[in-house]
Enzyme design. Sequence first.
Site, short mmCIF file in Angstrom:
data_model
loop_
_atom_site.label_atom_id
_atom_site.label_comp_id
_atom_site.label_asym_id
_atom_site.label_seq_id
_atom_site.Cartn_x
_atom_site.Cartn_y
_atom_site.Cartn_z
N SER A 195 -25.03 8.71 -14.75
CA SER A 195 -24.72 7.79 -13.95
C SER A 195 -26.03 7.35 -12.89
CB SER A 195 -23.64 8.35 -13.13
OG SER A 195 -23.53 7.77 -11.62
N SER B 194 -11.64 1.35 -5.73
CA SER B 194 -11.38 1.75 -6.70
C SER B 194 -12.56 1.82 -7.63
CB SER B 194 -10.41 0.78 -7.56
OG SER B 194 -9.09 1.25 -7.39
N GLY C 160 -12.98 2.51 -1.06
CA GLY C 160 -11.69 2.30 -1.10
C GLY C 160 -11.53 1.11 -2.16
N SER D 201 -13.30 4.69 -9.19
CA SER D 201 -12.84 5.76 -10.07
C SER D 201 -12.19 5.01 -11.31
CB SER D 201 -11.72 6.65 -9.72
OG SER D 201 -12.60 7.49 -8.64
N GLU E 204 0.88 -1.05 -0.17
CA GLU E 204 0.04 0.02 0.10
C GLU E 204 0.87 1.19 0.15
OE1 GLU E 204 -3.07 0.15 -1.20
OE2 GLU E 204 -3.85 -1.11 0.37
N ASP F 262 -4.47 0.81 -9.65
CA ASP F 262 -5.78 0.55 -9.70
C ASP F 262 -6.25 0.45 -11.16
OD1 ASP F 262 -5.69 1.21 -6.92
OD2 ASP F 262 -6.48 3.05 -7.03
C1 GLA Z 1 -5.18 4.86 -4.18
C2 GLA Z 1 -4.36 5.17 -5.53
C3 GLA Z 1 -3.34 3.85 -5.76
C4 GLA Z 1 -2.53 3.57 -4.56
C5 GLA Z 1 -3.45 3.45 -3.35
C6 GLA Z 1 -2.50 3.33 -2.21
O1 GLA Z 1 -5.81 3.58 -4.36
O2 GLA Z 1 -5.23 5.49 -6.67
O3 GLA Z 1 -2.61 4.38 -7.11
O4 GLA Z 1 -1.42 4.70 -4.37
O5 GLA Z 1 -3.95 4.51 -3.31
O6 GLA Z 1 -1.82 2.32 -2.20
#
Ligand code: GLA
Length: 380
Positions: free
Chosen positions: A74, A133, A131, A135, A35, A175
């Site tokens: 959306s 992803s 958290g 996006s 992370e 991500d």
């Molecule tokens: C977000 C960012 C990733 C990464 C994580 C932390 O998800 O989009 O690129 O940096 O935080 O690991």
Amino acid sequence: MAGAAALVNKFHARYPASPVPRVWRAPGRVNLVGEHTDYNLGLVVPMAIDLSCWVAAAPTGSPSSEEEWLRAYSEQLGAGSQWRVEDIPNALPAGDWTDRIAGIAWELSRRGVQLRGANVLIDSEVPLGGGLSSSAALGVALALALGGPRDPLELAQLTRAAEMDFAGVPCGIMDQFVSAHGQAGSAILLDCRSLAWRRVQLPGDIAVVTANSMVKHQLGDSAYRTRVEECREAARRLGIGSLRDAELGDLSALDGVSLKRARHVVTENTRVSRFVRAADSGEAAEMGRIATESHISLRDDYEVSCAELDFLVEAALRVEGVLGARMTGGGFGGSTVNLVHPGAVGAFTATLASEYRKYSGLTPEIHVCLASAGASEIFL
Ligand code: GLA
């Protein structure tokens, strides 16, 4: 595919005059370990999950018509927006969710993709701000829908560039890479410098379970930028290009915040290597221990956790059959990831939900993740 068929029905209801749309999906992700290492060119072990963003899109008008519009709506947000196609190369960020869409269109046009007017409907199972992803999943699915590259690496690089250069988020590539490149049935080890990757097969006696804290603290976005800068500064003080090249022994040249941030990054890269070795040899308990160590480092050295995430981790670790737990993603809210013995998943879910409700008054969304394939078109 029930999800895609339902999306097409919603599409026709919203855009009755449109031709039949094509449909794409891109998954969210959970990061198992590694992370805040991606933008330090380090190692990550994400897994694409069975929660996806779905995009239906159909062209509008004739290519020669004077005014072509990109329209997007959306379902999750109950909101839409539109842009004149000819204005997209000069579009500016609005500072809200529409930047995710305008940014992809802008980046495509910057790379020479001929944009056409289109009606777009977006529906996502990936919780916003959870958290996991949401996006990146939207960016990847939309880039495919608007004519972006089919090659997963190019697709990931394009969607990350949109996030960085249009929306101004200084993110790493994890991500977008895993949303484009996910592998059914396994996590992946990605080297964020060389972009070399391989599958990481999880032992059969591990279930990957996410728990969404249902909070997203405002501080998150600015703290993310600050961490990126702090890492750059630490690397500069060490005389290296990125913290990927630092070793624990070098860190005596640092102090204060620089030392803490660099120590997290260096030890986290080591944890990734240990985690992958443990996965390769089927040592589930060791994988769990490493995940929990990662949380402690993120909490104490990197300082990106929060009370809700710490509570979820501590409550999880008290449940029999939980091998390890940690926050996943950027932090300051969002989700934890728990490595749980498959036989204990039922008890874990019930206990964690009830403890967290007592603590926060919120019901966490708990999801048992299936490792999924990366983005693709869905043929009905
Ligand atoms: C977000 C960012 C990733 C990464 C994580 C932390 O998800 O989009 O690129 O940096 O935080 O690991």
